[in-house]
Write an enzyme that holds these catalytic residues in place. Structure first.
Site, PDB file in Angstrom:
ATOM      1  N   GLY A 131       7.591 -16.612  -8.577  1.00  0.00           N
ATOM      2  CA  GLY A 131       7.883 -16.936  -9.963  1.00  0.00           C
ATOM      3  C   GLY A 131       7.227 -18.243 -10.377  1.00  0.00           C
ATOM      4  O   GLY A 131       6.787 -19.038  -9.539  1.00  0.00           O
ATOM      5  N   CYS A 132       7.167 -18.478 -11.685  1.00  0.00           N
ATOM      6  CA  CYS A 132       6.455 -19.656 -12.196  1.00  0.00           C
ATOM      7  C   CYS A 132       7.187 -20.958 -11.874  1.00  0.00           C
ATOM      8  O   CYS A 132       6.602 -21.877 -11.289  1.00  0.00           O
ATOM      9  CB  CYS A 132       6.200 -19.505 -13.690  1.00  0.00           C
ATOM     10  SG  CYS A 132       7.652 -19.104 -14.676  1.00  0.00           S
ATOM     11  N   PHE A 133       8.463 -21.057 -12.254  1.00  0.00           N
ATOM     12  CA  PHE A 133       9.225 -22.259 -11.903  1.00  0.00           C
ATOM     13  C   PHE A 133       9.296 -22.406 -10.382  1.00  0.00           C
ATOM     14  O   PHE A 133       9.223 -23.522  -9.844  1.00  0.00           O
ATOM     15  CB  PHE A 133      10.644 -22.185 -12.467  1.00  0.00           C
ATOM     16  CG  PHE A 133      10.825 -22.874 -13.802  1.00  0.00           C
ATOM     17  CD1 PHE A 133      10.246 -24.101 -14.065  1.00  0.00           C
ATOM     18  CD2 PHE A 133      11.592 -22.290 -14.799  1.00  0.00           C
ATOM     19  CE1 PHE A 133      10.417 -24.741 -15.286  1.00  0.00           C
ATOM     20  CE2 PHE A 133      11.776 -22.911 -16.028  1.00  0.00           C
ATOM     21  CZ  PHE A 133      11.186 -24.145 -16.269  1.00  0.00           C
ATOM     22  N   ALA A 134       9.446 -21.278  -9.686  1.00  0.00           N
ATOM     23  CA  ALA A 134       9.527 -21.316  -8.225  1.00  0.00           C
ATOM     24  C   ALA A 134       8.264 -21.931  -7.628  1.00  0.00           C
ATOM     25  O   ALA A 134       8.331 -22.733  -6.691  1.00  0.00           O
ATOM     26  CB  ALA A 134       9.746 -19.909  -7.674  1.00  0.00           C
ATOM     27  N   GLY A 136       6.073 -24.076  -9.083  1.00  0.00           N
ATOM     28  CA  GLY A 136       6.014 -25.502  -9.368  1.00  0.00           C
ATOM     29  C   GLY A 136       6.974 -26.315  -8.528  1.00  0.00           C
ATOM     30  O   GLY A 136       6.633 -27.400  -8.033  1.00  0.00           O
TER      31      GLY A 136
END
Length: 322
Positions: A131-134, A136
């Site tokens: 995932g994207c937040f994951a 970062g």
């Protein structure tokens, strides 16, 4: 080299569009078909007008499983499992799923974070894209976790662009809501925390510290900025040395001694990391593009690794800078 026959399932949305923008110019990829139930029969440039002159592909609602070397799944969360059950691909086909469905590494999938799982990805046929937040958060903290520095709760904040909510409109993704505005959602309970803890448990046995994550909706279209901090007794020079050693072979994750900003990463597959020691805390910033390193760019990076290609193939993208 023979080109890799590739399909995209769910190609009308933001992540599907980014996959198209990369793959139509990828030197080793032949896009055989692009699938969309909602856009069937229409030209790809009807949904993605910026691709005019780059492709004449037409969306189809038919799924061909034979003769495909690689397939990207850009389906909504919860739909990939059912899709693969009704459309089984040959075992030699590389499947890269961009949803949450297989990030727990179920059904033979490998978690596709190259900075941690590169060797596994290189031999994988099924890859679950992070995932994207994951992405970062993991890249901000992975070296510190692996070093055993994190012994207390970690405070994390992250702000994401409106494209992170997907192409379908909702009240909180409308321009009139997002513009000149900011809001918190899924406080301490974001769905990406599960996959983050899975990776951190891999890097440090019995890791069980709380990740106190505050996600923000930003008033910009794309990009993610992460700030994370935890108690630390070392120096910033020590932190930089550890981070650079951890990412020495990472093609897209870069440690900067200078202050960073999000636009350095937007429109690229880079993650840019900066550390700072203040008041007994190690503060780590990371910046990525939520649609590229946080989704489609990382998926193509995994595609490159799975097929033994140069990891940066098709991904030499320039930031918008200003």
């Amino acid at each position: 080299m023979k080109k890799i026959k590739t399909a995209i399932i769910g190609a009308a949305g933001y992540t599907g569009g980014e996959l198209l923008r990369i793959l139509v110019h990828h030197p080793n990829c032949e896009l055989v078909y692009v699938h969309s139930n909602s856009q069937k029969g229409k030209g790809v440039t009807d949904a993605h007008p910026d691709l005019i002159g780059d492709t004449d592909l037409i969306f189809t609602d038919k799924v061909e499983t034979e003769g495909i070397d690689a397939v990207f799944l850009g389906l909504p969360h919860g739909e990939a499992k059912g899709f693969l059950e009704t459309h089984p691909f040959p075992k030699e086909t590389v499947i890269i799923d961009l949803s949450t469905d297989f990030r727990d590494e179920s059904n033979g999938f490998i978690y596709g974070l190259p900075e941690v799982n590169k060797s596994k990805i290189q031999s994988a046929k099924k890859i679950a894209n992070p995932g994207c937040f994951a992405t970062g958060i993991q890249l901000a903290l992975a070296p510190a976790i692996a070093k055993g520095w994190v012994k207390n709760d970690v405070h994390i904040s992250g702000i994401t662009g409106s494209t992170g909510a997907g192409k379908k409109l909702s009240e909180t993704s409308h321009f009139s809501y997002r513009s000149s505005n900011m809001s918190v959602y899924k406080l301490f309970n974001h769905q990406h925390l599960k996959e983050i803890k899975q990776t951190f448990g891999q890097l440090q046995n019995e890791f069980d510290q709380n990740l106190l994550f505050v996600p923000y909706r930003g008033n910009f279209p794309r990009g993610i900025w992460i700030t994370a901090y935890f108690p630390f007794s070392g120096t910033n020079e020590e932190a930089i040395q550890v981070y650079r050693e951890f990412y020495k072979d990472a093609r897209f994750t870069h440690v900067s001694e200078k202050d960073i900003d999000m636009k350095q990463a937007v429109n690229t597959n880079k993650c840019i990391v900066h550390t700072q020691v203040e008041n007994g805390q190690l503060v780590v910033y990371s910046a990525i593009d939520n649609l590229l390193k946080g989704a489609s760019g990382q998926a193509v990076q995994n595609f490159n690794l799975a097929f033994g290609l140069e990891e940066t193939s098709g991904l030499n993208l320039k930031s918008i800078a200003f």
